[in-house]
Structures are given as structure tokens and as C-alpha cells.
Design a protein around this motif. Structure first.
Motif, PDB file in Angstrom:
ATOM      1  N   ASP A   3       0.822  -1.210   0.000  1.00 31.23           N
ATOM      2  CA  ASP A   3       0.000   0.000   0.000  1.00 31.23           C
ATOM      3  C   ASP A   3       0.858   1.263   0.000  1.00 31.23           C
ATOM      4  N   SER A   4       2.207   1.090  -0.011  1.00 31.93           N
ATOM      5  CA  SER A   4       3.119   2.222   0.179  1.00 31.93           C
ATOM      6  C   SER A   4       4.159   2.283  -0.921  1.00 31.93           C
ATOM      7  N   ILE A   5       4.423   3.495  -1.399  1.00 32.43           N
ATOM      8  CA  ILE A   5       5.455   3.711  -2.419  1.00 32.43           C
ATOM      9  C   ILE A   5       6.396   4.825  -1.938  1.00 32.43           C
ATOM     10  N   VAL A   6       7.690   4.582  -2.062  1.00 35.27           N
ATOM     11  CA  VAL A   6       8.707   5.563  -1.690  1.00 35.27           C
ATOM     12  C   VAL A   6       9.246   6.190  -2.971  1.00 35.27           C
ATOM     13  N   ILE A   7       9.079   7.496  -3.116  1.00 39.36           N
ATOM     14  CA  ILE A   7       9.561   8.199  -4.299  1.00 39.36           C
ATOM     15  C   ILE A   7      10.953   8.752  -4.000  1.00 39.36           C
ATOM     16  N   ILE A   8      11.913   8.395  -4.848  1.00 40.64           N
ATOM     17  CA  ILE A   8      13.297   8.823  -4.660  1.00 40.64           C
ATOM     18  C   ILE A   8      13.758   9.553  -5.922  1.00 40.64           C
ATOM     19  N   PRO A   9      13.876  10.876  -5.889  1.00 36.88           N
ATOM     20  CA  PRO A   9      14.407  11.606  -7.046  1.00 36.88           C
ATOM     21  C   PRO A   9      15.930  11.430  -7.104  1.00 36.88           C
ATOM     22  N   THR A  10      16.467  11.287  -8.312  1.00 40.15           N
ATOM     23  CA  THR A  10      17.914  11.088  -8.432  1.00 40.15           C
ATOM     24  C   THR A  10      18.506  11.946  -9.544  1.00 40.15           C
ATOM     25  N   TYR A  11      19.724  12.384  -9.286  1.00 42.36           N
ATOM     26  CA  TYR A  11      20.585  12.966 -10.305  1.00 42.36           C
ATOM     27  C   TYR A  11      22.022  12.650  -9.887  1.00 42.36           C
ATOM     28  N   ASN A  12      22.677  11.792 -10.661  1.00 43.12           N
ATOM     29  CA  ASN A  12      24.051  11.354 -10.364  1.00 43.12           C
ATOM     30  C   ASN A  12      24.167  10.758  -8.960  1.00 43.12           C
ATOM     31  N   GLU A  13      23.466   9.655  -8.753  1.00 44.65           N
ATOM     32  CA  GLU A  13      23.493   8.973  -7.452  1.00 44.65           C
ATOM     33  C   GLU A  13      23.972   7.518  -7.598  1.00 44.65           C
ATOM     34  N   LYS A  14      24.901   7.266  -8.504  1.00 41.75           N
ATOM     35  CA  LYS A  14      25.338   5.886  -8.735  1.00 41.75           C
ATOM     36  C   LYS A  14      25.979   5.274  -7.488  1.00 41.75           C
ATOM     37  N   GLU A  15      26.602   6.115  -6.627  1.00 48.30           N
ATOM     38  CA  GLU A  15      27.245   5.574  -5.425  1.00 48.30           C
ATOM     39  C   GLU A  15      26.222   5.085  -4.400  1.00 48.30           C
ATOM     40  N   ASN A  16      25.009   5.650  -4.451  1.00 48.93           N
ATOM     41  CA  ASN A  16      24.026   5.396  -3.395  1.00 48.93           C
ATOM     42  C   ASN A  16      22.823   4.576  -3.814  1.00 48.93           C
ATOM     43  N   ILE A  17      22.446   4.593  -5.094  1.00 51.38           N
ATOM     44  CA  ILE A  17      21.109   4.144  -5.469  1.00 51.38           C
ATOM     45  C   ILE A  17      20.858   2.669  -5.164  1.00 51.38           C
ATOM     46  N   GLU A  18      21.796   1.793  -5.470  1.00 52.86           N
ATOM     47  CA  GLU A  18      21.555   0.372  -5.177  1.00 52.86           C
ATOM     48  C   GLU A  18      21.494   0.132  -3.671  1.00 52.86           C
ATOM     49  N   LYS A  19      22.352   0.814  -2.923  1.00 52.07           N
ATOM     50  CA  LYS A  19      22.372   0.627  -1.469  1.00 52.07           C
ATOM     51  C   LYS A  19      21.053   1.073  -0.840  1.00 52.07           C
ATOM     52  N   ASP A  37      14.448   9.742 -12.214  1.00 49.42           N
ATOM     53  CA  ASP A  37      15.814  10.124 -12.589  1.00 49.42           C
ATOM     54  C   ASP A  37      15.793  11.215 -13.649  1.00 49.42           C
ATOM     55  N   ASP A  38      16.526  12.294 -13.356  1.00 45.29           N
ATOM     56  CA  ASP A  38      16.557  13.447 -14.266  1.00 45.29           C
ATOM     57  C   ASP A  38      17.757  13.381 -15.209  1.00 45.29           C
ATOM     58  N   GLY A  39      17.817  12.313 -15.986  1.00 45.09           N
ATOM     59  CA  GLY A  39      18.840  12.206 -17.024  1.00 45.09           C
ATOM     60  C   GLY A  39      20.257  12.132 -16.482  1.00 45.09           C
ATOM     61  N   SER A  40      20.458  11.396 -15.388  1.00 40.81           N
ATOM     62  CA  SER A  40      21.789  11.300 -14.781  1.00 40.81           C
ATOM     63  C   SER A  40      22.813  10.777 -15.781  1.00 40.81           C
ATOM     64  N   PRO A  41      23.878  11.532 -16.062  1.00 39.62           N
ATOM     65  CA  PRO A  41      24.903  11.045 -16.995  1.00 39.62           C
ATOM     66  C   PRO A  41      25.822   9.987 -16.391  1.00 39.62           C
TER      67      PRO A  41
END
Length: 247
Positions: A3-19, A37-41
């Protein structure tokens, strides 16, 4: 389905996102995740897609946008997606572990169990609970929230907090397309609008830890928007007609 969704905005978060994804999915209470994700390069979105394909096809989702379009617009896109897909509790959370995933069940309990409409993970409701921030930034954030309280009369201690749970009916009632601010002013506007409509808001004490990996997205322009936007919100409070509280 959760019943719950966590929204996580990202821009260049490769060090953190999987963790952060694994930390949320490791909780006893089941939460789904929507990454905006806002087009993270740096390949952040590719990491998310890999996890979706290999392990979390039914719990992990992503919206990819073409560039840095602002924190507020990322959350608005996420809110609309969450409403469309039937979630009852919608969370905002950063990717960088400044918000502790272990606090998600506490925000959920404040809404689901205690009957509040909005739960705010608050750095300032029980003193100043911030770790590893430069003192200048602590003071700026703390006095920004005090400034909001003075100007608007809105008695939430941490109005710029980005760790929040909204019940579905709040997001269905607030006219999301009319939300004006894109940076940290967005956080103030959402809480103030919920308050003016009459929703019950609870602050849940949390400890905010400055990011250890990746780069902060804070800028002077973001604070400028919040500073001047608060005056505009106060004028709105006098003259704007807000939606009625749903029965």
C-alpha cells in the motif's frame, strides 16, 4: 501489492542508489520504490533498470526525464504516478542516506496507525538533530524553518523537510498542477497547503545525516526561491480559496 510507495528523485546517485534500494527492500514492512531520474549522466538509471530486471520487477519502478527539471516537478510526477497506480501512502525520501530508511515504518505508523494525514520526518521538533552538516548550513536551515513559522503562522518546525509521508487523500485534494515552487520552496508549499486545507500533520523526530557519497544538489537559488516564496504563500493564505477537506 504494497500500500506504500517511496519516491526517490535522483541525479548522479550511482554511489548510493543500489544501497538505498536494498535498504528499503530489507525492511520488515513492505515498501515499493519509484525512482525519478533526471537524465543522470553517471548511469544511475541503468543501475535501477538492472535491479528491476534481475530482482525487483514487481517492486521497483522508474520514470526517466530528459534533464534537471527540479525537485518539485519530480515529486509531482511521482505523486501522479502513485495515485494512478493505487497507492495509499506516498513517501518522499532522498537517495543519499541523509534520511534513514529505518524511519520509514515510523512515518507509516504516524499516518496509518495514528490517523494523521501527513507525517514529517523532522530534524527540529526535538532540538537540532543533524549530523555532519557544516554549522553554517545547520543555522541556515534551522532559521529558514523559523522564518516560515514567523511569516506564515504555520507551526511545523521543519517545513523544508524532504522526508515525508502523505496519505492518498492529501495528494488527491491538493491541486498538484497549481504547485508553483520547484526547489525547497516546494516542500514548504506542500505542507502549508495541506495545513490550510485542514489535514492533520504530525512531526516525527528523525536524525538527519549529511551525505557520505555523491554531491549535494543544494544551491543559493533554491534557498532564494524558498525565502521569497514564503511571503507569497502568506498572501495566498489570506486571499486564495483552498479546496475543502474531504469527508
Amino acid at each position: 501489492m504494497s500500500d506504500s510507495i517511496v519516491i526517490i528523485p535522483t541525479y548522479n546517485e550511482k554511489e548510493n542508489i543500489e544501497k538505498i534500494i536494498r535498504a528499503v527492500f530489507g525492511l520488515q514492512k513492505e515498501f515499493n520504490i519509484l525512482v525519478i531520474d533526471d537524465g543522470s549522466p553517471d548511469g544511475t538509471a541503468e543501475i535501477v533498470h538492472g535491479l528491476m530486471e534481475k530482482e525487483f520487477a514487481d517492486r521497483l519502478f522508474i520514470i526517466e526525464r530528459s534533464g534537471k527539471l527540479g525537485l518539485g516537478t519530480a515529486y509531482i510526477a511521482g505523486f501522479k504516478w502513485a495515485l494512478k497506480h493505487g497507492y495509499d501512502y506516498v513517501f518522499e525520501m532522498d537517495a543519499d542516506f541523509s534520511h534513514d530508511p529505518n524511519d520509514l515504518p515510523r512515518l507509516y505508523a504516524a499516518t496509518h496507525d495514528e490517523g494523521n494525514d501527513v507525517a514529517v520526518g523532522s530534524r527540529y521538533v526535538s532540538g537540532v538533530n543533524v549530523v555532519n552538516w557544516p554549522i553554517g548550513r545547520v543555522l541556515m536551515s534551522y532559521f529558514a524553518s523559523m522564518y516560515v513559522r514567523i511569516v506564515t503562522g504555520f507551526q511545523v518546525h521543519d517545513t523544508t523537510a524532504g522526508f515525508v509521508c502523505y496519505r492518498r487523500r492529501v495528494l488527491e485534494t491538493i491541486p498538484l498542477d497549481e504547485v508553483r515552487f520547484k526547489g525547497y520552496g516546494f516542500q514548504i508549499e506542500m505542507k502549508y497547503t495541506a495545513h490550510k486545507i485542514g489535514f492533520k500533520i504530525k512531526e516525527v523526530p528523525v536524525i538527519f545525516v549529511n551525505r557520505r557519497e555523491g554531491t549535494s544538489k543544494m544551491s543559493g537559488g533554491i534557498f532564494g526561491e524558498a525565502f521569497f516564496g514564503v511571503m507569497r504563500l502568506r498572501l495566498d493564505g489570506w486571499f486564495r480559496k483552498y479546496p475543502k477537506l474531504p469527508a
